[in-house]
Design a protein around this motif. Sequence first.
Motif, PDB file in Angstrom:
ATOM      1  N   ILE A 258       0.836  -1.213   0.000  1.00  0.00           N
ATOM      2  CA  ILE A 258       0.000   0.000   0.000  1.00  0.00           C
ATOM      3  C   ILE A 258       0.868   1.260   0.000  1.00  0.00           C
ATOM      4  CG2 ILE A 258      -1.658   1.324   1.355  1.00  0.00           C
ATOM      5  CD1 ILE A 258      -2.813  -1.353   2.314  1.00  0.00           C
ATOM      6  N   LEU A 259       1.888   1.269   0.861  1.00  0.00           N
ATOM      7  CA  LEU A 259       2.731   2.458   0.975  1.00  0.00           C
ATOM      8  C   LEU A 259       3.504   2.721  -0.312  1.00  0.00           C
ATOM      9  CD1 LEU A 259       4.121   2.048   4.613  1.00  0.00           C
ATOM     10  CD2 LEU A 259       2.349   3.611   3.813  1.00  0.00           C
ATOM     11  N   THR A 260       4.106   1.707  -0.872  1.00  0.00           N
ATOM     12  CA  THR A 260       4.882   1.898  -2.103  1.00  0.00           C
ATOM     13  C   THR A 260       3.972   2.150  -3.288  1.00  0.00           C
ATOM     14  OG1 THR A 260       4.922  -0.509  -2.442  1.00  0.00           O
ATOM     15  CG2 THR A 260       6.805   0.468  -1.300  1.00  0.00           C
ATOM     16  N   GLY A 261       2.702   1.697  -3.159  1.00  0.00           N
ATOM     17  CA  GLY A 261       1.779   1.928  -4.266  1.00  0.00           C
ATOM     18  C   GLY A 261       1.482   3.398  -4.473  1.00  0.00           C
ATOM     19  N   LEU A 269       3.633  13.923  -4.382  1.00  0.00           N
ATOM     20  CA  LEU A 269       3.523  13.280  -3.069  1.00  0.00           C
ATOM     21  C   LEU A 269       4.611  13.829  -2.159  1.00  0.00           C
ATOM     22  CD1 LEU A 269       2.964   9.598  -4.209  1.00  0.00           C
ATOM     23  CD2 LEU A 269       1.249  11.069  -3.176  1.00  0.00           C
ATOM     24  N   PRO A 270       4.398  13.780  -0.828  1.00  0.00           N
ATOM     25  CA  PRO A 270       5.432  14.238   0.112  1.00  0.00           C
ATOM     26  C   PRO A 270       6.723  13.417  -0.060  1.00  0.00           C
ATOM     27  CG  PRO A 270       3.332  13.942   1.224  1.00  0.00           C
ATOM     28  CD  PRO A 270       3.167  13.378  -0.142  1.00  0.00           C
ATOM     29  N   PHE A 271       7.839  14.068   0.135  1.00  0.00           N
ATOM     30  CA  PHE A 271       9.168  13.443   0.082  1.00  0.00           C
ATOM     31  C   PHE A 271       9.532  12.875  -1.302  1.00  0.00           C
ATOM     32  CE2 PHE A 271       7.161  12.333   4.234  1.00  0.00           C
ATOM     33  CZ  PHE A 271       7.841  13.242   5.026  1.00  0.00           C
ATOM     34  N   GLU A 272       8.802  13.264  -2.340  1.00  0.00           N
ATOM     35  CA  GLU A 272       9.078  12.656  -3.648  1.00  0.00           C
ATOM     36  C   GLU A 272      10.431  13.104  -4.207  1.00  0.00           C
ATOM     37  OE1 GLU A 272       6.622  15.969  -6.291  1.00  0.00           O
ATOM     38  OE2 GLU A 272       6.067  13.866  -6.350  1.00  0.00           O
ATOM     39  N   LYS A 273      10.934  14.272  -3.736  1.00  0.00           N
ATOM     40  CA  LYS A 273      12.225  14.735  -4.229  1.00  0.00           C
ATOM     41  C   LYS A 273      13.358  14.468  -3.242  1.00  0.00           C
ATOM     42  CE  LYS A 273      10.220  18.366  -7.114  1.00  0.00           C
ATOM     43  NZ  LYS A 273      10.202  19.818  -7.444  1.00  0.00           N
ATOM     44  N   TRP A 274      12.999  13.766  -2.153  1.00  0.00           N
ATOM     45  CA  TRP A 274      14.012  13.443  -1.152  1.00  0.00           C
ATOM     46  C   TRP A 274      14.713  12.152  -1.565  1.00  0.00           C
ATOM     47  CZ3 TRP A 274      12.984  11.241   4.368  1.00  0.00           C
ATOM     48  CH2 TRP A 274      14.188  11.248   5.104  1.00  0.00           C
ATOM     49  N   ALA A 275      16.041  12.171  -1.627  1.00  0.00           N
ATOM     50  CA  ALA A 275      16.804  11.013  -2.124  1.00  0.00           C
ATOM     51  C   ALA A 275      16.668   9.807  -1.208  1.00  0.00           C
ATOM     52  CB  ALA A 275      18.278  11.391  -2.290  1.00  0.00           C
ATOM     53  N   ALA A 277      14.014   9.011   0.645  1.00  0.00           N
ATOM     54  CA  ALA A 277      12.608   8.777   1.000  1.00  0.00           C
ATOM     55  C   ALA A 277      12.299   7.296   1.145  1.00  0.00           C
ATOM     56  CB  ALA A 277      11.710   9.404  -0.053  1.00  0.00           C
ATOM     57  N   TRP A 278      12.986   6.454   0.367  1.00  0.00           N
ATOM     58  CA  TRP A 278      12.723   5.019   0.439  1.00  0.00           C
ATOM     59  C   TRP A 278      13.068   4.447   1.813  1.00  0.00           C
ATOM     60  CZ3 TRP A 278      16.533   1.511   1.509  1.00  0.00           C
ATOM     61  CH2 TRP A 278      17.869   1.970   1.456  1.00  0.00           C
ATOM     62  N   VAL A 279      14.088   5.058   2.493  1.00  0.00           N
ATOM     63  CA  VAL A 279      14.428   4.593   3.832  1.00  0.00           C
ATOM     64  C   VAL A 279      13.275   4.863   4.784  1.00  0.00           C
ATOM     65  CG1 VAL A 279      16.030   4.838   5.763  1.00  0.00           C
ATOM     66  CG2 VAL A 279      16.871   4.972   3.401  1.00  0.00           C
ATOM     67  N   PHE A 280      12.700   6.044   4.646  1.00  0.00           N
ATOM     68  CA  PHE A 280      11.555   6.397   5.495  1.00  0.00           C
ATOM     69  C   PHE A 280      10.382   5.447   5.256  1.00  0.00           C
ATOM     70  CE2 PHE A 280       7.533   8.718   5.866  1.00  0.00           C
ATOM     71  CZ  PHE A 280       7.547   9.006   7.218  1.00  0.00           C
ATOM     72  N   ILE A 281      10.141   5.086   4.007  1.00  0.00           N
ATOM     73  CA  ILE A 281       9.028   4.187   3.668  1.00  0.00           C
ATOM     74  C   ILE A 281       9.278   2.795   4.249  1.00  0.00           C
ATOM     75  CG2 ILE A 281       7.820   3.050   1.778  1.00  0.00           C
ATOM     76  CD1 ILE A 281       8.358   5.552   0.113  1.00  0.00           C
ATOM     77  N   VAL A 282      10.517   2.321   4.177  1.00  0.00           N
ATOM     78  CA  VAL A 282      10.844   1.003   4.736  1.00  0.00           C
ATOM     79  C   VAL A 282      10.642   0.995   6.241  1.00  0.00           C
ATOM     80  CG1 VAL A 282      12.719  -0.636   5.152  1.00  0.00           C
ATOM     81  CG2 VAL A 282      12.423   0.379   2.888  1.00  0.00           C
TER      82      VAL A 282
END
Length: 302
Positions: A258-261, A269-275, A277-282
């Motif tokens: 759901i989150l990665t979707g 989306l928030p943090f879309e330009k943050w390099a 951001a994937w760490v935060f999602i994990v």
Amino acid sequence: MIETNKTFHDFKWIETQKLTETEMDQLATDYGLTDEMLTYVTDRDESPHFVYDDDDSNELITVHVPRVLDDNKLRYITQPVSFLIHSGNLFTFNQSDIPEVNVLFDQMGQNSNSKRADLFILESLFAMMDSYIPVIRLITRKRNQLDKVLNKNAKNRDLIALSYLRQTLTFFSSAVQLNLDLFKHLASTHFGQSGDEERLDRIEDVRIEAEQVQRMIEIETEVVERISDTFNSVVNNNLNDTMEVLTIWSLTMAIPTILTGFYGMNVHLPFEKWANAWVFIVILSIVFIVWLLLILKMHRTK
């Protein structure tokens, strides 16, 4: 096959196995057996019973005995064996050609001291009831082996083996009950009433032996049924455990999906330009997964 070379003190014994049409015609010609008699004694579905013909004084007794289908898998059925007293001769009919019955008759022919056909029949009936016991003991041994499997890992082959035991015991239970009904009734028939005290005693011996076999089968059937119920419970529990694991796994995997979707959508989306951001999602996914597992555990312990 017809064997006519067996003569005892007061009667002649004609032993038959798996009669052909030609051999049945021979019996009709040589001994005067009617088509009705031959139909009775060659019917492989005939139930245990006693028939007395007032006109010709014929006496027919039919019982069921075990017949093996697969010795390794303990698959048995029961089929009829008949005794006919006609014109002073004793006829035995093993139409299914059961090997154990042939062996029994061979032993009776060599060892029996009976001077009368009725006592010979009762000796044979007693031995036929005894023929159930070795098979029941084999079933007990196999049942004990399957019972030990419950503490380990039951396989499909074990469940199939258990079903074979249940089938065999079902055939045995029905056959022995019908045999026992016959023996209980036999003393009040012409066969029992026209005999002496010795004949009645032998009938009682056969009845007692049949009752013993019936009790053994009842006990074994009850134990096998309980083991079968336990097997089913174990299988159902294992299935429930598997479904529970799969359900928990699917729920936990739904969170990162759901989150990665969201980040797969073509919108801002928030943090879309943050390099990173994937760490935060994990990390967020792990937090939600742990939270979900804790909720499921608390729900399960209630």
